[in-house]
Design a protein around this motif. Structure first.
Motif, PDB file in Angstrom:
ATOM      1  N   ASP A  63       0.740  -1.109  -0.083  1.00 42.44           N
ATOM      2  CA  ASP A  63       0.051  -0.119  -0.061  1.00 42.44           C
ATOM      3  C   ASP A  63       0.749   1.371  -0.102  1.00 42.44           C
ATOM      4  O   ASP A  63       1.633   1.565   0.878  1.00 42.44           O
ATOM      5  N   PHE A  64       0.988   1.956  -1.333  1.00 42.31           N
ATOM      6  CA  PHE A  64       1.753   3.123  -1.213  1.00 42.31           C
ATOM      7  C   PHE A  64       0.820   4.214  -0.893  1.00 42.31           C
ATOM      8  O   PHE A  64      -0.413   4.441  -1.676  1.00 42.31           O
ATOM      9  N   TRP A  65       1.057   5.051   0.113  1.00 40.94           N
ATOM     10  CA  TRP A  65       0.036   5.884   0.520  1.00 40.94           C
ATOM     11  C   TRP A  65       0.656   7.226   1.516  1.00 40.94           C
ATOM     12  O   TRP A  65       1.854   7.028   1.402  1.00 40.94           O
ATOM     13  N   ALA A  66       0.034   7.867   1.876  1.00 39.27           N
ATOM     14  CA  ALA A  66       0.319   9.056   2.875  1.00 39.27           C
ATOM     15  C   ALA A  66      -0.661   9.544   3.855  1.00 39.27           C
ATOM     16  O   ALA A  66      -1.905   9.452   3.412  1.00 39.27           O
ATOM     17  N   THR A  67      -0.445   9.758   5.137  1.00 42.73           N
ATOM     18  CA  THR A  67      -1.545  10.408   5.967  1.00 42.73           C
ATOM     19  C   THR A  67      -2.106  12.039   5.485  1.00 42.73           C
ATOM     20  O   THR A  67      -3.308  12.064   5.846  1.00 42.73           O
ATOM     21  N   TRP A  68      -1.481  12.511   4.542  1.00 39.81           N
ATOM     22  CA  TRP A  68      -2.060  13.842   4.163  1.00 39.81           C
ATOM     23  C   TRP A  68      -2.464  13.416   2.855  1.00 39.81           C
ATOM     24  O   TRP A  68      -3.312  14.574   2.204  1.00 39.81           O
ATOM     25  N   CYS A  69      -2.855  12.465   2.416  1.00 35.69           N
ATOM     26  CA  CYS A  69      -3.657  12.043   1.115  1.00 35.69           C
ATOM     27  C   CYS A  69      -4.958  11.793   1.341  1.00 35.69           C
ATOM     28  O   CYS A  69      -5.159  10.509   1.990  1.00 35.69           O
ATOM     29  N   GLY A  70      -5.949  12.439   1.265  1.00 38.28           N
ATOM     30  CA  GLY A  70      -7.442  12.353   1.459  1.00 38.28           C
ATOM     31  C   GLY A  70      -8.068  10.833   1.083  1.00 38.28           C
ATOM     32  O   GLY A  70      -8.485  10.139   1.924  1.00 38.28           O
ATOM     33  N   PRO A  71      -7.793  10.662  -0.461  1.00 43.25           N
ATOM     34  CA  PRO A  71      -8.348   9.304  -0.706  1.00 43.25           C
ATOM     35  C   PRO A  71      -7.559   8.047   0.062  1.00 43.25           C
ATOM     36  O   PRO A  71      -8.236   6.881   0.190  1.00 43.25           O
ATOM     37  N   CYS A  72      -6.420   8.293   0.404  1.00 45.44           N
ATOM     38  CA  CYS A  72      -5.513   7.151   1.031  1.00 45.44           C
ATOM     39  C   CYS A  72      -6.302   7.110   2.238  1.00 45.44           C
ATOM     40  O   CYS A  72      -6.658   5.866   2.970  1.00 45.44           O
ATOM     41  N   VAL A  73      -6.339   8.070   3.136  1.00 47.92           N
ATOM     42  CA  VAL A  73      -6.995   8.136   4.543  1.00 47.92           C
ATOM     43  C   VAL A  73      -8.562   7.509   4.432  1.00 47.92           C
ATOM     44  O   VAL A  73      -8.859   6.633   5.232  1.00 47.92           O
ATOM     45  N   HIS A  74      -9.208   7.788   3.483  1.00 52.21           N
ATOM     46  CA  HIS A  74     -10.356   7.378   3.105  1.00 52.21           C
ATOM     47  C   HIS A  74     -10.611   5.805   3.128  1.00 52.21           C
ATOM     48  O   HIS A  74     -11.529   5.222   3.261  1.00 52.21           O
ATOM     49  N   GLU A  75      -9.630   5.148   2.325  1.00 49.02           N
ATOM     50  CA  GLU A  75      -9.360   3.932   2.493  1.00 49.02           C
ATOM     51  C   GLU A  75      -9.297   2.898   3.308  1.00 49.02           C
ATOM     52  O   GLU A  75      -9.311   1.760   3.475  1.00 49.02           O
ATOM     53  N   PHE A  98       4.443   8.081   1.931  1.00 50.24           N
ATOM     54  CA  PHE A  98       5.024   9.116   1.260  1.00 50.24           C
ATOM     55  C   PHE A  98       4.895  10.250   2.281  1.00 50.24           C
ATOM     56  O   PHE A  98       5.321  11.341   1.762  1.00 50.24           O
ATOM     57  N   ASP A  99       4.974  10.085   3.444  1.00 42.86           N
ATOM     58  CA  ASP A  99       4.930  11.049   4.272  1.00 42.86           C
ATOM     59  C   ASP A  99       6.395  11.772   4.649  1.00 42.86           C
ATOM     60  O   ASP A  99       7.408  11.117   4.378  1.00 42.86           O
ATOM     61  N   GLN A 100       6.444  12.993   5.057  1.00 38.44           N
ATOM     62  CA  GLN A 100       7.618  13.741   5.207  1.00 38.44           C
ATOM     63  C   GLN A 100       7.846  13.842   6.703  1.00 38.44           C
ATOM     64  O   GLN A 100       9.020  14.180   7.312  1.00 38.44           O
ATOM     65  N   LYS A 101       6.670  13.694   7.367  1.00 40.05           N
ATOM     66  CA  LYS A 101       6.945  13.757   9.101  1.00 40.05           C
ATOM     67  C   LYS A 101       6.794  12.531   9.810  1.00 40.05           C
ATOM     68  O   LYS A 101       5.450  11.956   9.656  1.00 40.05           O
ATOM     69  N   LYS A 102       7.850  12.052  10.398  1.00 46.03           N
ATOM     70  CA  LYS A 102       7.373  10.797  11.048  1.00 46.03           C
ATOM     71  C   LYS A 102       6.520  10.900  12.089  1.00 46.03           C
ATOM     72  O   LYS A 102       5.763   9.754  12.167  1.00 46.03           O
ATOM     73  N   ILE A 103       6.327  12.182  12.631  1.00 44.97           N
ATOM     74  CA  ILE A 103       5.303  11.998  13.965  1.00 44.97           C
ATOM     75  C   ILE A 103       3.935  11.897  13.201  1.00 44.97           C
ATOM     76  O   ILE A 103       3.175  11.241  14.140  1.00 44.97           O
ATOM     77  N   GLY A 122      10.997   9.900   5.086  1.00 38.95           N
ATOM     78  CA  GLY A 122      10.683  11.217   4.979  1.00 38.95           C
ATOM     79  C   GLY A 122      11.074  12.153   3.881  1.00 38.95           C
ATOM     80  O   GLY A 122      11.062  13.050   3.744  1.00 38.95           O
ATOM     81  N   LYS A 123      11.171  11.360   2.764  1.00 42.41           N
ATOM     82  CA  LYS A 123      11.406  12.212   1.564  1.00 42.41           C
ATOM     83  C   LYS A 123      10.272  12.308   0.550  1.00 42.41           C
ATOM     84  O   LYS A 123      10.315  12.777  -0.437  1.00 42.41           O
ATOM     85  N   GLY A 124       9.147  12.043   1.065  1.00 37.86           N
ATOM     86  CA  GLY A 124       7.746  12.293   0.380  1.00 37.86           C
ATOM     87  C   GLY A 124       7.851  11.689  -1.044  1.00 37.86           C
ATOM     88  O   GLY A 124       8.072  10.295  -0.997  1.00 37.86           O
ATOM     89  N   TRP A 125       7.622  12.470  -2.044  1.00 43.56           N
ATOM     90  CA  TRP A 125       7.582  11.813  -3.374  1.00 43.56           C
ATOM     91  C   TRP A 125       8.843  11.252  -3.861  1.00 43.56           C
ATOM     92  O   TRP A 125       8.910  10.430  -4.862  1.00 43.56           O
ATOM     93  N   GLU A 126       9.971  11.446  -3.128  1.00 45.32           N
ATOM     94  CA  GLU A 126      11.408  10.928  -3.448  1.00 45.32           C
ATOM     95  C   GLU A 126      11.729  10.167  -2.761  1.00 45.32           C
ATOM     96  O   GLU A 126      12.705   9.487  -2.858  1.00 45.32           O
ATOM     97  N   ASN A 127      10.792   9.300  -2.113  1.00 44.44           N
ATOM     98  CA  ASN A 127      11.402   8.232  -1.023  1.00 44.44           C
ATOM     99  C   ASN A 127      11.697   6.991  -1.988  1.00 44.44           C
ATOM    100  O   ASN A 127      11.262   6.711  -3.330  1.00 44.44           O
TER     101      ASN A 127
END
Length: 169
Positions: A63-75, A98-103, A122-127
């Motif tokens: 699962d490629f995702w991030a906490t700031w991604c609305g559709p990801c959180v929705h899933e 794909f988050d940049q903030k570990k916390i 922590g590299k976001g889109w560059e992870n």
């Protein structure tokens, strides 16, 4: 000489247009990997060692995702429900954040009671894993069969049925 130059210019434009128009299909994330063994290995944000090779015999959702991604959180509730139902039968999940903030990731995982391991650098889109696999949009969900072979690039659609089918193989 002018005709030759004009010919080469037209040929170059046609070639570049074909490359640009063909790029999305050719470069679809993971397109060249379907039907092949997939290798992923990392230390999860919680310290667990993750190696897809050790999960042979299980069906694994990547699962490629991030906490700031609305559709990801929705899933998340749907993915958790499928996990809770099928985990005892051999279903695993690996999160690639794909988050940049570990916390932010750790807080979300704790709040939502997500028990599967999460990759984080922590590299976001560059992870590292996102770049390696050409991920350009999230959520992106891949399914790996019991033999470690990538089978689906669109696992989010009808996830439970796809997992059930792979578990039955």
């Amino acid at each position: 000489m002018r005709r030759l130059l004009a010919f080469w210019m037209v040929a170059a434009v046609v070639s570049m247009t074909a490359q640009v128009l063909g790029a999305p299909a050719e470069r679809a994330a993971g397109a060249g990997l379907v039907g092949k063994p997939l290798a992923i290995k990392f230390a999860a944000v919680d310290g667990r060692q993750v190696d897809l090779g050790y999960l042979r015999g299980k069906v694994v959702l990547i699962d490629f995702w991030a906490t700031w991604c609305g559709p990801c959180v929705h899933e998340v509730p749907h993915v958790k429900a499928v996990y809770d139902k099928l985990h005892p039968k051999g279903f695993e999940i690996i999160g690639i954040s794909f988050d940049q903030k570990k916390i932010a990731l750790q807080s979300f995982v704790l709040k939502e009671k997500i028990s599967w391991p999460q990759y984080f650098d922590g590299k976001g889109w560059e992870n590292r894993l996102g770049v390696r696999f050409g991920i350009e949009s999230i959520p992106t969900m891949w399914l790996v069969d019991k033999k470690g072979v990538l089978r689906h690039l669109d696992a989010g659609e009808d996830l439970e049925a796809k997992v059930q089918k792979l578990l039955a193989e």
